[in-house]
Motif scaffolding. Structure first.
Motif, mmCIF file in Angstrom:
data_model
loop_
_atom_site.group_PDB
_atom_site.id
_atom_site.type_symbol
_atom_site.label_atom_id
_atom_site.label_comp_id
_atom_site.label_asym_id
_atom_site.label_seq_id
_atom_site.Cartn_x
_atom_site.Cartn_y
_atom_site.Cartn_z
ATOM 1 N N VAL A 63 53.599 38.171 51.119
ATOM 2 C CA VAL A 63 53.170 36.810 50.786
ATOM 3 C C VAL A 63 51.665 36.736 50.546
ATOM 4 N N ASP A 64 50.865 37.345 51.413
ATOM 5 C CA ASP A 64 49.407 37.270 51.278
ATOM 6 C C ASP A 64 48.924 37.943 49.999
ATOM 7 N N TRP A 90 48.385 36.281 42.256
ATOM 8 C CA TRP A 90 48.624 35.185 41.329
ATOM 9 C C TRP A 90 47.384 34.310 41.151
ATOM 10 N N LYS A 91 46.567 34.164 42.200
ATOM 11 C CA LYS A 91 45.317 33.421 42.053
ATOM 12 C C LYS A 91 44.352 34.161 41.130
ATOM 13 N N GLU A 92 44.341 35.493 41.217
ATOM 14 C CA GLU A 92 43.480 36.302 40.350
ATOM 15 C C GLU A 92 43.906 36.184 38.893
ATOM 16 N N LEU A 93 45.217 36.232 38.634
ATOM 17 C CA LEU A 93 45.717 36.286 37.264
ATOM 18 C C LEU A 93 45.991 34.916 36.645
ATOM 19 N N TYR A 94 46.033 33.876 37.462
ATOM 20 C CA TYR A 94 46.486 32.554 37.022
ATOM 21 C C TYR A 94 45.876 32.066 35.701
ATOM 22 N N PRO A 95 44.566 32.213 35.481
ATOM 23 C CA PRO A 95 44.001 31.625 34.249
ATOM 24 C C PRO A 95 44.587 32.188 32.965
ATOM 25 N N TYR A 96 45.144 33.405 33.014
ATOM 26 C CA TYR A 96 45.541 34.066 31.776
ATOM 27 C C TYR A 96 47.026 34.416 31.695
ATOM 28 N N SER A 114 38.334 37.367 43.304
ATOM 29 C CA SER A 114 37.477 36.228 43.656
ATOM 30 C C SER A 114 38.125 35.332 44.708
ATOM 31 N N TYR A 115 39.422 35.122 44.607
ATOM 32 C CA TYR A 115 40.101 34.238 45.572
ATOM 33 C C TYR A 115 40.000 34.803 46.987
ATOM 34 N N LEU A 116 40.015 36.132 47.110
ATOM 35 C CA LEU A 116 39.875 36.770 48.416
ATOM 36 C C LEU A 116 38.530 36.424 49.042
ATOM 37 N N PHE A 176 53.289 28.150 46.719
ATOM 38 C CA PHE A 176 53.020 28.593 45.345
ATOM 39 C C PHE A 176 53.268 27.477 44.327
ATOM 40 N N LYS A 177 53.024 26.244 44.761
ATOM 41 C CA LYS A 177 53.205 25.119 43.848
ATOM 42 C C LYS A 177 52.271 25.186 42.648
ATOM 43 N N PHE A 178 51.139 25.895 42.796
ATOM 44 C CA PHE A 178 50.166 25.948 41.698
ATOM 45 C C PHE A 178 50.707 26.697 40.474
ATOM 46 N N ILE A 179 51.797 27.476 40.650
ATOM 47 C CA ILE A 179 52.363 28.161 39.477
ATOM 48 C C ILE A 179 53.812 27.720 39.205
#
Length: 391
Positions: free
Chosen positions: A126-127, A133-139, A369-371, A168-171
């Motif tokens: 999970v972590d 997904w936070k790292e890759l989300y923009p693209y 960056s999210y880390l 994971f609602k952001f995706i």
């Protein structure tokens, strides 16, 4: 013949024979009597006894305990190294235009970026999935995740992602989530179950709407491409049809940098009927410095133990004490190997060079960056924080 017989007609007994055998010289040589055995044992000196009853059993026990190490150390004798990759230099700086970056790589810039699909098989990470997904989300155009109620080794497991889906609602709008039932075949090669799940992931990708020339990321959850790598590949034309990604290889956290040789992650320009989801070498082309592989990077000791029993190489758990929570914690902080193995290398130079614990790194530069933005929450992944939670 007279010289072969004594006066009584029995077998000849040389005067040079040791006295200890004198009482059995007259017996037939073809019959190994109890007295003859006693005779032989009396003729063995102390050094031979030590060799037979101490050194030999010790060697056998040592081979039983360390046989795997011996086998891996001798690997250069019985296995040749694979063909080397063709490394593509990776150019990046946030202040350099995309057009210039594409040109530096020998590619042309596109009029518009490709769509990108990120597809993973999920177990319990999970972590790391959140950081990925936070790292890759923009693209990423679409996220695809497949979860099973079985590990590759046939152990029942809960649907971990399903129970954490609210995180994971952001995706959610970009997510295609699928499940697959395990076959629970004990004793079967774990790679069979793994291969079947990857085939199921192919069908899930089609359901998600992937089409020709879309980019498809094939990697495990803990193999995280950097966002600027994916942005480069989606904007540049003429990139290879299949391209492996060379990732910085970490163990337990970003404190223990093993090497820069993680290569299984790959990016594909999708071709209907040809592209198949896989996790092995598929080309000779590899892009340098393209992200991070953080293996066994868990928050809880129980997660380490679960993966040791559940993943495809579970045969490495040769002794039950390997799963002792206190031992696991000691190994993590030391930077040693959970399975007490030697490095999996192809030359004696590389094996000897990597023997022993992994050196501690105190650099947290160029990490997701999210880390870093959430360092308090994920401090167990940063240098100087090796202690894990016991849950």
């Amino acid at each position: 013949m007279w010289w072969m017989m004594n006066e009584g007609g029995g077998h000849y007994c040389s005067k040079k024979t040791d006295d200890i055998c004198g009482d059995v010289c007259g017996q037939e040589s073809s019959r190994l009597s109890l007295s003859r055995i006693r005779c032989i044992l009396r003729g063995i000196d102390l050094k031979t006894y030590i060799f037979l009853f101490i050194l030999v059993p010790t060697c056998i026990f040592g081979i039983y305990i360390h046989g795997q190490k011996i086998s891996y150390f001798l690997r250069p004798i019985w296995e040749s190294p694979p063909k080397p990759f063709h490394d593509i230099p990776h150019y990046f700086h946030e202040n350099v235009s995309m057009e210039a970056l594409c040109e530096l790589h020998g590619w042309r810039i596109r009029e518009f970026p490709r769509r990108v699909y990120d597809a993973v098989l999920f177990s319990n990470e999970v972590d790391i999935l959140t950081i990925r997904w936070k790292e890759l989300y923009p693209y990423i155009t679409h996220f695809v995740l497949l979860e099973s109620n079985s590990t590759f080794t046939g152990i029942p497991k809960p649907m971990v992602f399903a129970s954490h889906r609210d995180q994971f609602k952001f995706i959610e709008r970009r997510l295609t989530y699928g499940t697959i039932g395990g076959r629970f075949k004990k004793g079967e090669n774990p790679f069979v179950e793994e291969a079947l799940q990857r085939v199921a992931l192919d069908y899930l990708l089609k359901m998600a709407g992937i089409s020709d020339d879309d980019l498809l990321i094939m990697s495990d959850v803990d193999e995280i491409p950097s966002r600027h790598t994916i942005n480069l590949l989606r904007w540049c034309d003429d990139i290879p049809q299949v391209l492996h990604l060379r990732l910085k290889n970490y163990l337990y956290s970003f404190e223990f940098l093993v090497d820069n040789n993680s290569w299984r992650a790959s990016v594909h320009r999708y071709q209907t009927g040809k592209t198949r989801y896989a996790h092995y070498r598929q080309t000779d082309e590899i892009l340098a410095d393209a992200g991070w592989h953080c293996s066994f990077c868990f928050r809880h000791i129980s997660e380490f133990i679960f993966k040791m029993k559940a993943y495809s190489h579970n045969d490495r758990v040769r002794f039950s004490h390997y799963l002792n929570p206190k031992r696991v914690q000691r190994v993590i902080c030391k930077g040693a190997d959970l399975f007490d193995m030697l490095p999996e290398e192809y030359t004696f130079k590389d094996i000897i060079g990597k023997m022993g614990p992994i050196p501690h790194s105190f650099s947290a530069v160029h990490l997701p960056s999210y880390l870093l933005e959430n360092a308090d929450k994920y401090k167990f992944l940063l240098p100087g924080n090796c202690l894990r939670e016991n849950e």
